[in-house]
Design a protein around this motif. Structure first.
Motif, PDB file in Angstrom:
ATOM      1  N   LEU A   1       7.310   5.774   0.946  1.00 58.65           N
ATOM      2  CA  LEU A   1       6.908   6.546  -0.220  1.00 58.65           C
ATOM      3  C   LEU A   1       8.072   6.723  -1.193  1.00 58.65           C
ATOM      4  O   LEU A   1       8.991   7.499  -0.949  1.00 58.65           O
ATOM      5  CB  LEU A   1       6.363   7.895   0.243  1.00 58.65           C
ATOM      6  N   GLU A   2       8.026   5.970  -2.272  1.00 56.11           N
ATOM      7  CA  GLU A   2       9.050   6.040  -3.310  1.00 56.11           C
ATOM      8  C   GLU A   2       8.666   7.113  -4.329  1.00 56.11           C
ATOM      9  O   GLU A   2       7.680   7.804  -4.162  1.00 56.11           O
ATOM     10  CB  GLU A   2       9.167   4.665  -4.002  1.00 56.11           C
ATOM     11  N   TYR A   3       9.421   7.183  -5.433  1.00 59.69           N
ATOM     12  CA  TYR A   3       9.161   8.230  -6.422  1.00 59.69           C
ATOM     13  C   TYR A   3       7.796   8.078  -7.095  1.00 59.69           C
ATOM     14  O   TYR A   3       7.029   9.024  -7.177  1.00 59.69           O
ATOM     15  CB  TYR A   3      10.273   8.261  -7.481  1.00 59.69           C
ATOM     16  N   SER A   4       7.480   6.878  -7.579  1.00 59.29           N
ATOM     17  CA  SER A   4       6.209   6.715  -8.311  1.00 59.29           C
ATOM     18  C   SER A   4       5.289   5.657  -7.697  1.00 59.29           C
ATOM     19  O   SER A   4       4.228   5.384  -8.223  1.00 59.29           O
ATOM     20  CB  SER A   4       6.492   6.362  -9.773  1.00 59.29           C
ATOM     21  N   SER A   5       5.715   5.062  -6.601  1.00 57.98           N
ATOM     22  CA  SER A   5       4.884   4.064  -5.931  1.00 57.98           C
ATOM     23  C   SER A   5       5.216   4.080  -4.441  1.00 57.98           C
ATOM     24  O   SER A   5       6.145   4.749  -4.016  1.00 57.98           O
ATOM     25  CB  SER A   5       5.139   2.667  -6.509  1.00 57.98           C
ATOM     26  N   TYR A   6       4.442   3.309  -3.684  1.00 58.08           N
ATOM     27  CA  TYR A   6       4.713   3.199  -2.253  1.00 58.08           C
ATOM     28  C   TYR A   6       4.560   1.741  -1.847  1.00 58.08           C
ATOM     29  O   TYR A   6       3.883   0.954  -2.495  1.00 58.08           O
ATOM     30  CB  TYR A   6       3.800   4.101  -1.426  1.00 58.08           C
ATOM     31  N   ILE A   7       5.225   1.397  -0.761  1.00 58.03           N
ATOM     32  CA  ILE A   7       5.213   0.035  -0.237  1.00 58.03           C
ATOM     33  C   ILE A   7       4.638   0.095   1.167  1.00 58.03           C
ATOM     34  O   ILE A   7       4.987   0.979   1.955  1.00 58.03           O
ATOM     35  CB  ILE A   7       6.643  -0.549  -0.212  1.00 58.03           C
ATOM     36  N   VAL A   8       3.754  -0.850   1.484  1.00 60.62           N
ATOM     37  CA  VAL A   8       3.118  -0.908   2.795  1.00 60.62           C
ATOM     38  C   VAL A   8       3.639  -2.135   3.527  1.00 60.62           C
ATOM     39  O   VAL A   8       3.679  -3.237   2.962  1.00 60.62           O
ATOM     40  CB  VAL A   8       1.584  -1.009   2.651  1.00 60.62           C
ATOM     41  N   GLY A   9       4.027  -1.950   4.789  1.00 61.75           N
ATOM     42  CA  GLY A   9       4.485  -3.075   5.595  1.00 61.75           C
ATOM     43  C   GLY A   9       4.761  -2.644   7.022  1.00 61.75           C
ATOM     44  O   GLY A   9       4.696  -1.459   7.348  1.00 61.75           O
ATOM     45  N   PRO A  10       5.099  -3.608   7.881  1.00 64.38           N
ATOM     46  CA  PRO A  10       5.363  -3.298   9.287  1.00 64.38           C
ATOM     47  C   PRO A  10       6.764  -2.716   9.513  1.00 64.38           C
ATOM     48  O   PRO A  10       7.040  -2.124  10.546  1.00 64.38           O
ATOM     49  CB  PRO A  10       5.215  -4.647   9.980  1.00 64.38           C
ATOM     50  N   ASP A  11       7.667  -2.901   8.548  1.00 65.82           N
ATOM     51  CA  ASP A  11       9.030  -2.382   8.641  1.00 65.82           C
ATOM     52  C   ASP A  11       9.615  -2.310   7.233  1.00 65.82           C
ATOM     53  O   ASP A  11       9.005  -2.777   6.274  1.00 65.82           O
ATOM     54  CB  ASP A  11       9.901  -3.267   9.556  1.00 65.82           C
ATOM     55  N   LYS A  12      10.824  -1.741   7.126  1.00 57.23           N
ATOM     56  CA  LYS A  12      11.386  -1.513   5.793  1.00 57.23           C
ATOM     57  C   LYS A  12      11.814  -2.796   5.075  1.00 57.23           C
ATOM     58  O   LYS A  12      12.091  -2.767   3.881  1.00 57.23           O
ATOM     59  CB  LYS A  12      12.523  -0.500   5.850  1.00 57.23           C
TER      60      LYS A  12
END
Length: 149
Positions: A97-108
């Motif tokens: 969860l970033e400031y204005s968006s989010y990234i989905v994945g199995p790891d960072k």
């Protein structure tokens, strides 16, 4: 217009995105689940990592809109097949969860999808992410079986 990370955006993900994603994943794992003694698919919430950019001492929670990660965790325990060692598999699908968006994945290091908060997911996107995550779970099972063979 990008919506910043806040209570509304986080609750949207937690209540409107994670449940259908979990349901799709469950459907994809139907053939694998009977191979194990126990199966769990649950929502997970990181309430211990503080935002290094925030000066706030507020408790980390959905209500305060300051959670850094959430996602789903699948746990398959007690693999049972004649002649094979028993083993467990646990895999996370993480929403960073970033400031204005989010990234989905199995790891960072792996981004499968990036979205703005409150941006709807299409049925196809839910299906694709569930399939990719299911593939990761099955790959983990395969590796463990090969290692035991």
């Amino acid at each position: 217009m990008a919506h910043p990370r806040d209570k509304e955006g986080l609750l949207h993900l937690y209540n409107k995105v994670l449940p259908p994603l979990a349901e799709k994943t469950f459907q994809h794992l139907q053939e694998v689940i009977p191979l194990f003694d126990d199966f769990k698919l649950e929502k997970v919430l990181d309430t211990w990592s503080k935002d290094k950019n925030a000066s706030s001492e507020k408790e980390i929670s959905l209500e305060n809109g300051n959670v850094q990660q959430m996602g789903l965790r699948v746990q398959l325990t007690g693999f049972q097949k004649a002649g094979a060692q028993t083993f467990d598999v646990s895999k996370d699908l993480v929403f960073f969860l970033e400031y204005s968006s989010y990234i989905v994945g199995p790891d960072k290091n792996t981004a499968w999808l990036e979205r703005f908060y409150l941006q709807p997911w299409s049925a196809r996107e839910l299906e694709e992410i569930a399939e990719k995550w299911t593939d990761e779970v099955i790959e983990e099972i395969t590796h463990k079986l090969q290692g035991l063979g």
